[in-house]
Design a protein around this motif. Structure first.
Motif, mmCIF file in Angstrom:
data_model
loop_
_atom_site.group_PDB
_atom_site.id
_atom_site.type_symbol
_atom_site.label_atom_id
_atom_site.label_comp_id
_atom_site.label_asym_id
_atom_site.label_seq_id
_atom_site.Cartn_x
_atom_site.Cartn_y
_atom_site.Cartn_z
ATOM 1 N N ASP A 160 0.565 17.880 10.229
ATOM 2 C CA ASP A 160 1.212 19.097 10.714
ATOM 3 C C ASP A 160 0.422 20.334 10.299
ATOM 4 O O ASP A 160 0.278 21.276 11.071
ATOM 5 C CB ASP A 160 2.633 19.207 10.174
ATOM 6 C CG ASP A 160 3.588 18.235 10.822
ATOM 7 O OD1 ASP A 160 3.188 17.591 11.806
ATOM 8 O OD2 ASP A 160 4.723 18.124 10.342
ATOM 9 N N ARG A 161 -0.075 20.319 9.099
ATOM 10 C CA ARG A 161 -0.836 21.463 8.597
ATOM 11 C C ARG A 161 -2.174 21.600 9.335
ATOM 12 O O ARG A 161 -2.616 22.709 9.629
ATOM 13 C CB ARG A 161 -1.044 21.336 7.098
ATOM 14 C CG ARG A 161 0.278 21.384 6.342
ATOM 15 C CD ARG A 161 0.102 21.459 4.874
ATOM 16 N NE ARG A 161 1.219 21.165 4.022
ATOM 17 C CZ ARG A 161 2.476 21.505 4.150
ATOM 18 N NH1 ARG A 161 2.868 22.152 5.192
ATOM 19 N NH2 ARG A 161 3.393 21.183 3.262
ATOM 20 N N ILE A 162 -2.786 20.470 9.663
ATOM 21 C CA ILE A 162 -4.033 20.512 10.441
ATOM 22 C C ILE A 162 -3.758 21.048 11.831
ATOM 23 O O ILE A 162 -4.492 21.899 12.337
ATOM 24 C CB ILE A 162 -4.682 19.112 10.489
ATOM 25 C CG1 ILE A 162 -5.130 18.692 9.087
ATOM 26 C CG2 ILE A 162 -5.856 19.084 11.464
ATOM 27 C CD1 ILE A 162 -5.553 17.245 8.979
ATOM 28 N N LEU A 163 -2.673 20.558 12.463
ATOM 29 C CA LEU A 163 -2.288 21.069 13.782
ATOM 30 C C LEU A 163 -2.016 22.571 13.717
ATOM 31 O O LEU A 163 -2.416 23.322 14.601
ATOM 32 C CB LEU A 163 -1.058 20.327 14.308
ATOM 33 C CG LEU A 163 -0.491 20.836 15.629
ATOM 34 C CD1 LEU A 163 -1.489 20.654 16.760
ATOM 35 C CD2 LEU A 163 0.820 20.149 15.952
ATOM 36 N N GLY A 164 -1.339 23.012 12.661
ATOM 37 C CA GLY A 164 -1.064 24.436 12.499
ATOM 38 C C GLY A 164 -2.332 25.255 12.403
ATOM 39 O O GLY A 164 -2.448 26.326 13.012
ATOM 40 N N ALA A 165 -3.295 24.771 11.632
ATOM 41 C CA ALA A 165 -4.572 25.483 11.501
ATOM 42 C C ALA A 165 -5.306 25.535 12.841
ATOM 43 O O ALA A 165 -5.874 26.570 13.218
ATOM 44 C CB ALA A 165 -5.432 24.811 10.436
ATOM 45 N N VAL A 166 -5.266 24.427 13.591
ATOM 46 C CA VAL A 166 -5.903 24.398 14.913
ATOM 47 C C VAL A 166 -5.211 25.396 15.850
ATOM 48 O O VAL A 166 -5.871 26.131 16.595
ATOM 49 C CB VAL A 166 -5.882 22.965 15.500
ATOM 50 C CG1 VAL A 166 -6.279 22.961 16.965
ATOM 51 C CG2 VAL A 166 -6.788 22.055 14.703
ATOM 52 N N CYS A 167 -3.875 25.454 15.805
ATOM 53 C CA CYS A 167 -3.132 26.412 16.639
ATOM 54 C C CYS A 167 -3.499 27.846 16.290
ATOM 55 O O CYS A 167 -3.609 28.701 17.177
ATOM 56 C CB CYS A 167 -1.635 26.197 16.488
ATOM 57 S SG CYS A 167 -1.028 24.723 17.303
ATOM 58 N N MET A 168 -3.685 28.125 15.015
ATOM 59 C CA MET A 168 -4.075 29.476 14.611
ATOM 60 C C MET A 168 -5.460 29.829 15.150
ATOM 61 O O MET A 168 -5.675 30.938 15.653
ATOM 62 C CB MET A 168 -4.027 29.597 13.087
ATOM 63 C CG MET A 168 -2.619 29.603 12.543
ATOM 64 S SD MET A 168 -2.492 29.510 10.751
ATOM 65 C CE MET A 168 -3.646 30.699 10.172
#
Length: 148
Positions: free
Chosen positions: A3-11
């Motif tokens: 989830d944190r990796i996905l969040g960083a990618v979204c940012m």
């Protein structure tokens, strides 16, 4: 952790979208908002949601109970129906048609959901059409709103 990796990618994607949209300009503009407003809004929302995924507590605290799956599914179906009927019915009526099952899926009575849908459709139409000068389809109600 994913989830944190996905969040960083979204940012990162949100920042890229904002950078790409910064130069969108219409040669002739009839609307004060401009062509870059919507992509910038979506980029900001994507980056904000990504930041939330990065900083939020663990996923075990946000698991969706089975009792919420039916209302969630009905809401998703209502949004797809909304997209399909948007041009035909127009913004106000399509918004009412979408808000009715969504309101009922989350425990509202049909009268309150219908009243909320009508109110939401009318208020948002007037806000966008009159205040922001964004042209929205009137659909089958064009005889009331002055057909577009």
């Amino acid at each position: 952790m994913s989830d944190r990796i996905l969040g960083a990618v979204c940012m990162v994607v949100g920042a890229g979208m904002a950078w790409a949209a910064r130069g969108y300009v219409a040669p002739i503009s009839y609307e004060p908002v401009g062509p870059s407003s919507f992509p910038l809004l979506m980029a900001g929302l994507l980056a904000t949601a990504g930041a939330w995924l990065v900083v939020r507590p663990g996923p075990h605290q946000f698991a969706m109970p089975r009792s919420h799956l039916l209302p969630f599914g009905l809401s998703v179906a209502a949004v797809f129906t909304y997209a399909g009927l948007f041009q035909l019915l127009g913004f106000t009526l399509a918004t009412t048609v979408m808000a009715l099952p969504v309101g009922m899926a989350f425990g509202g009575g049909w009268k309150k959901s219908l009243a909320g849908g009508v109110g939401l459709g009318l208020v948002l139409y007037l806000l966008f059409d009159k205040l922001l000068d964004v042209v929205l389809p009137t659909g089958v109600l064009s005889f009331i709103f002055g057909g577009r």
